[in-house]
Motif scaffolding. Structure first.
Motif, PDB file in Angstrom:
ATOM      1  N   LYS A  73       1.126   7.656  -6.366  1.00 32.90           N
ATOM      2  CA  LYS A  73      -0.285   8.999  -6.601  1.00 32.90           C
ATOM      3  C   LYS A  73      -1.378   8.259  -7.287  1.00 32.90           C
ATOM      4  O   LYS A  73      -2.427   8.872  -7.550  1.00 32.90           O
ATOM      5  CB  LYS A  73       0.335  10.164  -7.204  1.00 32.90           C
ATOM      6  CG  LYS A  73       1.440  10.416  -6.782  1.00 32.90           C
ATOM      7  CD  LYS A  73       1.860  12.245  -6.743  1.00 32.90           C
ATOM      8  CE  LYS A  73       2.233  13.211  -6.030  1.00 32.90           C
ATOM      9  NZ  LYS A  73       3.896  12.545  -6.704  1.00 32.90           N
ATOM     10  N   ILE A  74      -1.034   7.041  -6.078  1.00 29.26           N
ATOM     11  CA  ILE A  74      -1.783   5.828  -7.205  1.00 29.26           C
ATOM     12  C   ILE A  74      -3.255   5.823  -6.412  1.00 29.26           C
ATOM     13  O   ILE A  74      -3.000   5.522  -4.995  1.00 29.26           O
ATOM     14  CB  ILE A  74      -2.238   4.909  -7.678  1.00 29.26           C
ATOM     15  CG1 ILE A  74      -1.051   4.722  -8.938  1.00 29.26           C
ATOM     16  CG2 ILE A  74      -2.594   4.212  -8.728  1.00 29.26           C
ATOM     17  CD1 ILE A  74      -0.058   3.559  -9.408  1.00 29.26           C
ATOM     18  N   MET A  75      -4.940   6.124  -6.284  1.00 29.01           N
ATOM     19  CA  MET A  75      -5.971   5.951  -6.305  1.00 29.01           C
ATOM     20  C   MET A  75      -6.594   4.939  -6.116  1.00 29.01           C
ATOM     21  O   MET A  75      -7.561   4.379  -5.797  1.00 29.01           O
ATOM     22  CB  MET A  75      -6.479   6.994  -5.658  1.00 29.01           C
ATOM     23  CG  MET A  75      -6.266   8.221  -4.555  1.00 29.01           C
ATOM     24  SD  MET A  75      -7.388   9.463  -3.664  1.00 29.01           S
ATOM     25  CE  MET A  75      -7.587  10.144  -6.199  1.00 29.01           C
ATOM     26  N   SER A  76      -6.447   4.447  -7.693  1.00 27.31           N
ATOM     27  CA  SER A  76      -7.472   3.188  -7.524  1.00 27.31           C
ATOM     28  C   SER A  76      -6.646   2.109  -8.967  1.00 27.31           C
ATOM     29  O   SER A  76      -5.529   2.364  -9.115  1.00 27.31           O
ATOM     30  CB  SER A  76      -8.536   3.211  -8.432  1.00 27.31           C
ATOM     31  OG  SER A  76      -8.283   3.802  -9.334  1.00 27.31           O
ATOM     32  N   LEU A 134       0.826  -1.040  -0.245  1.00 26.44           N
ATOM     33  CA  LEU A 134       0.292  -0.002   0.555  1.00 26.44           C
ATOM     34  C   LEU A 134       0.966   1.364   0.080  1.00 26.44           C
ATOM     35  O   LEU A 134       0.676   1.958  -0.741  1.00 26.44           O
ATOM     36  CB  LEU A 134      -1.010  -0.116   1.141  1.00 26.44           C
ATOM     37  CG  LEU A 134      -2.343  -0.379   1.099  1.00 26.44           C
ATOM     38  CD1 LEU A 134      -3.149  -0.562   2.548  1.00 26.44           C
ATOM     39  CD2 LEU A 134      -3.337  -0.186   0.437  1.00 26.44           C
ATOM     40  N   SER A 160      -4.863   4.141 -14.513  1.00 27.25           N
ATOM     41  CA  SER A 160      -5.283   3.771 -12.887  1.00 27.25           C
ATOM     42  C   SER A 160      -6.481   4.129 -12.989  1.00 27.25           C
ATOM     43  O   SER A 160      -7.160   4.294 -13.240  1.00 27.25           O
ATOM     44  CB  SER A 160      -4.895   5.394 -12.531  1.00 27.25           C
ATOM     45  OG  SER A 160      -5.234   5.128 -10.883  1.00 27.25           O
ATOM     46  N   GLY A 161      -6.628   2.326 -12.348  1.00 24.77           N
ATOM     47  CA  GLY A 161      -8.356   1.967 -12.280  1.00 24.77           C
ATOM     48  C   GLY A 161      -8.642   1.027 -13.419  1.00 24.77           C
ATOM     49  O   GLY A 161      -9.917   0.861 -13.884  1.00 24.77           O
ATOM     50  N   MET A 173       0.691   3.585  -2.419  1.00 23.11           N
ATOM     51  CA  MET A 173       0.580   5.783  -2.570  1.00 23.11           C
ATOM     52  C   MET A 173       1.616   6.408  -3.153  1.00 23.11           C
ATOM     53  O   MET A 173       1.635   7.358  -3.475  1.00 23.11           O
ATOM     54  CB  MET A 173       0.368   6.029  -0.738  1.00 23.11           C
ATOM     55  CG  MET A 173      -0.731   5.709  -0.076  1.00 23.11           C
ATOM     56  SD  MET A 173      -1.907   5.505  -1.562  1.00 23.11           S
ATOM     57  CE  MET A 173      -2.285   7.344  -0.889  1.00 23.11           C
ATOM     58  N   LYS A 174       3.094   6.086  -2.616  1.00 26.29           N
ATOM     59  CA  LYS A 174       3.522   6.559  -3.246  1.00 26.29           C
ATOM     60  C   LYS A 174       3.467   7.245  -5.028  1.00 26.29           C
ATOM     61  O   LYS A 174       4.155   8.480  -4.694  1.00 26.29           O
ATOM     62  CB  LYS A 174       5.303   5.967  -3.634  1.00 26.29           C
ATOM     63  CG  LYS A 174       5.847   7.379  -1.975  1.00 26.29           C
ATOM     64  CD  LYS A 174       7.433   6.552  -1.642  1.00 26.29           C
ATOM     65  CE  LYS A 174       8.003   4.913  -2.384  1.00 26.29           C
ATOM     66  NZ  LYS A 174       8.971   4.420  -1.568  1.00 26.29           N
TER      67      LYS A 174
END
Lengths: 363, 82
Positions: free
Chosen positions: B45-48, B38, B61-62, B42-43
């Motif tokens: 900058k990914i949120m999905s 995780l 991403s996602g 986060m490093k």
């Protein structure tokens, strides 16, 4: 320079002139077919059960079979339609975009927006964590993030579509409004208890480290999506959703049919009615450890309702089943400490109880 | 070149397949790394997830992009590196 060129190429290559009309036409045709099949379901199930199988209209078995045949496809078709639309919509509402909409909002408007954005956002328990951290990192308060987390699973597109399809727009709207109110108030309450205390230490460290050295080498620059990509995302989401829920759905419908056909009316209205004040809290407590997606719960709900369960009690049960999931809590535990998790669960449960009482009082 | 595939419990296996296929088609020499940590997600900058990072750029991403888009991106990244 490179990147701009590439974006243009991707965008113009996407749709040759010939296909520009083919796509809307195809979608329109599918929509039309969907509609005609959908309106035939009820007549077909009546014909099949009572004419073809020759079952008596008021028999237990007949009721159960008609319910199964009409409602399994009905629920499935609604799920397909809605997840498709959401699959396309969510290519516009990426987490990054939602985050940028929420950054810098003041408390109340921020919570309301977060609750609203939770509706069309697809949600699985493990996507909660990167989202939670991503929001936090850009300075969105925990209260507003929590509003999003509460609203996301409960007021979701599948639940709304099914409520609309099976009970009409009034109940669907009321459910959405209550769910969002719960999310807003929940977020506001959580903000009052200084939730920062309950972040795991590595999360706090992550925040500090990030603000110290803004990385320059890394670039977050996803390639732009074409319309083809967006449409395809709809198809993918339908496939994945169906793969994920069909067992729940069929199981839920079968269980629903059994309840519908065989469970005595007295029993249901005794336990799920609104006469006794403890019905609602008990329904919520029972629902907390259970977890199913909206699609799996709704057929069961429908059967309860047709047997005389009170709407408020039933919806409270549903909210508590889909609002809290053990896998989600386990994932959340990695970033927040137990006290905040308990508060989160408590608020969701309390909110469901209140929703139950309000519905029971109104209807 | 390093291609990172960020995954969590919600699948992401098809992202790895797509990346492997794109590498084979493009002929670019690349090493695939699968990231599930995780903090690392986060490093970047990914949120999905699933998300794909080619070299230093997060390109998706996602979602899982089309293989042909990945091939193009791989070729570009290789050209940039050379």
């Amino acid at each position: 320079m490179d990147i701009i060129d590439e974006k243009q190429i991707l965008a113009t290559n996407a749709m040759p002139p010939k296909r520009r009309y083919a796509l809307p036409l195809k979608l329109f045709t599918y929509g039309l077919i969907w509609y005609f099949v959908y309106i035939q379901l009820d007549p077909f199930s009546n014909w099949f059960t009572y004419k073809l199988l020759g079952l008596a209209v008021d028999s237990h078995l007949g009721g159960a079979i008609a319910f199964f045949i009409a409602d399994a496809p009905k629920v499935l078709m609604l799920v397909v339609l809605i997840t498709y639309v959401v699959g396309v919509t969510r290519t516009f509402l990426t987490p990054e975009r939602i985050r940028s909409m929420l950054v810098g909002r003041r408390e109340l408007p921020g919570n309301i927006l977060a609750a609203l954005l939770g509706v069309p956002t697809p949600f699985c328990s493990c996507s909660a964590i990167p989202l939670f951290l991503g929001f936090l990192e850009s300075g969105i308060p925990i209260g507003i993030t929590m509003s999003f987390l509460i609203s996301c699973p409960v007021v979701n597109e599948v639940a709304l579509a099914l409520l609309y399809g099976l009970y009409g727009w009034k109940i669907a709207t009321l459910y959405a409004l209550m769910g969002m109110t719960k999310a807003v108030i929940g977020g506001l309450v959580i903000a009052r208890i200084h939730p920062e205390r309950f972040l795991e230490s590595w999360v706090a460290e992550l925040q500090i480290r990030d603000s110290e050295n803004e990385s320059t080498e890394e670039e977050f620059d996803p390639i732009p999506l074409t319309w083809d990509d967006r449409i395809e995302s709809g198809t993918t989401m339908v496939r994945e959703t169906l793969a994920g829920i069909w067992l729940y759905l069929v199981g839920g419908i079968a269980l629903g049919a059994a309840i519908y056909g065989y469970m005595p009316v007295d029993m249901v209205s005794n336990y799920m009615g609104k006469e006794a004040w403890w019905n609602v809290p008990i329904a919520v407590l029972l629902g907390l450890p259970l977890y199913a997606s909206a699609a799996g719960v709704i057929p069961i709900i429908q059967a309860f309702l047709s047997k005389g369960a009170a709407l408020g009690t039933t919806l409270a049960f549903m909210m508590s089943v889909i609002g809290i999931s053990i896998p989600e809590l386990i994932m959340l535990r990695k970033v927040i400490k137990l006290p905040l998790i308990s508060i989160f669960v408590g608020i969701v449960a309390l909110g469901s109880v209140i929703v139950g009482y309000v519905f029971n009082a109104l209807i | 070149m390093v291609v990172k595939v960020f995954m969590s419990c919600c699948g992401g296996g098809n992202a790895v397949d797509a990346v492997n296929e794109a590498i084979k088609i493009s002929g670019v020499e690349a090493k695939v790394e699968i990231v599930t940590d995780l903090a690392e997600v986060m490093k970047a900058k990914i949120m999905s997830t699933p998300a794909i990072k080619i070299g230093s750029r997060v390109v998706a991403s996602g979602r899982v992009p089309k293989v042909q888009d990945l091939v193009k991106l791989l070729n570009e990244a290789a050209a940039k590196e050379a």
